[in-house]
Design an enzyme around this catalytic site. Sequence first.
Site, mmCIF file in Angstrom:
data_model
loop_
_atom_site.group_PDB
_atom_site.id
_atom_site.type_symbol
_atom_site.label_atom_id
_atom_site.label_comp_id
_atom_site.label_asym_id
_atom_site.label_seq_id
_atom_site.Cartn_x
_atom_site.Cartn_y
_atom_site.Cartn_z
ATOM 1 C CG LEU A 88 30.341 71.245 13.751
ATOM 2 C CD1 LEU A 88 30.168 69.931 14.498
ATOM 3 C CD2 LEU A 88 29.601 71.215 12.430
ATOM 4 C CG HIS B 220 47.693 78.127 17.771
ATOM 5 N ND1 HIS B 220 47.704 77.068 18.650
ATOM 6 C CD2 HIS B 220 46.388 78.290 17.413
ATOM 7 C CE1 HIS B 220 46.465 76.608 18.801
ATOM 8 N NE2 HIS B 220 45.657 77.339 18.077
ATOM 9 C CB VAL C 113 35.088 62.953 23.080
ATOM 10 C CG1 VAL C 113 36.162 64.030 23.016
ATOM 11 C CG2 VAL C 113 33.863 63.454 23.851
ATOM 12 C CE LYS D 143 35.506 68.736 21.068
ATOM 13 N NZ LYS D 143 35.407 69.461 22.337
ATOM 14 C CE1 TYR E 262 44.227 73.823 20.105
ATOM 15 C CE2 TYR E 262 44.233 71.848 18.769
ATOM 16 C CZ TYR E 262 43.995 73.196 18.900
ATOM 17 O OH TYR E 262 43.514 73.902 17.825
ATOM 18 C CE LYS F 196 46.135 74.447 14.809
ATOM 19 N NZ LYS F 196 45.799 73.161 15.451
ATOM 20 C CG ASP G 44 44.210 70.983 13.439
ATOM 21 O OD1 ASP G 44 44.811 71.571 12.520
ATOM 22 O OD2 ASP G 44 43.947 71.528 14.535
#
Length: 277
Positions: free
Chosen positions: A191, A109, A234, A232, A51, A76, A46
Amino acid sequence: MSTVANIELNDGRAIPQLGFGVWQVENDEATKVVGIALETGFRHIDTAKVYENETGVGKALAASSVNREDIWLTTKIWNDDQGYDEALAAFEKSLADLGVDYVDLLLIHWVSAHRKKYVDTWKALIELQKQGKARSIGVSNFPEEHLREIIEATGVTPVVNQIELHPYFNQQALRTVNDELGIKTEAWSPLGQGGELLQDPTITEIAQAHDATPAQVVIAWHLAHGIIVFPKSVTPERIKSNFAATEVKLSDEEIARIDGLSREDGRIGPDPKTADF
């Protein structure tokens, strides 16, 4: 072995319920972490124009050994690109940046109601779906009244409504509306933010009972409610840990305890009803 369920949408297509989000991931880093996510087993990515990492995501898709047809890709239309012609042009740029000739899901969006362009933007998405460039179409951050308005204006119901949703702000009322209209709910910031939710005593106690991480418990809560979710990270270890959340099965009592954490002041991001950007 983690297995991700598919959720059937109102257009007959099926979306992987657990995906990988790239909000606030730098473009160069997106190439690396999306590659790790695909290697881990994620098949749902996504992203969004705003972004500023569509190019990085596209590079990861191109470099991956996973077939493009096996990856569910979402992007989006940003607020500044709302309007029929504007949305069509912006989407062509997104396709070029992603290096693909179609996306699996295209969303508006934000409703950005003050612009009064969301109906025309929705009509553009309908046209892109007819052209096969956006195989499914939906919205993000749409309140009930605007959902009903675009459906009444076009006869086409979004397949999803992506909204802020987490145990501190569980959006039960809007989820009920989505269900009534045949729209699946997707969660952003699943989260929470800042770590407060993952340190909540209820979450940590349930996590300990399952020998799981707090993040896995929260993801499992979303999955148990039929919510489409794409956490998400990293960090390779957390990417793999989040994917393994499908192995955590919460009891009805545990789900109810987490449901009870929702609060009136739980919203983190802007309210779509008043957001003016």
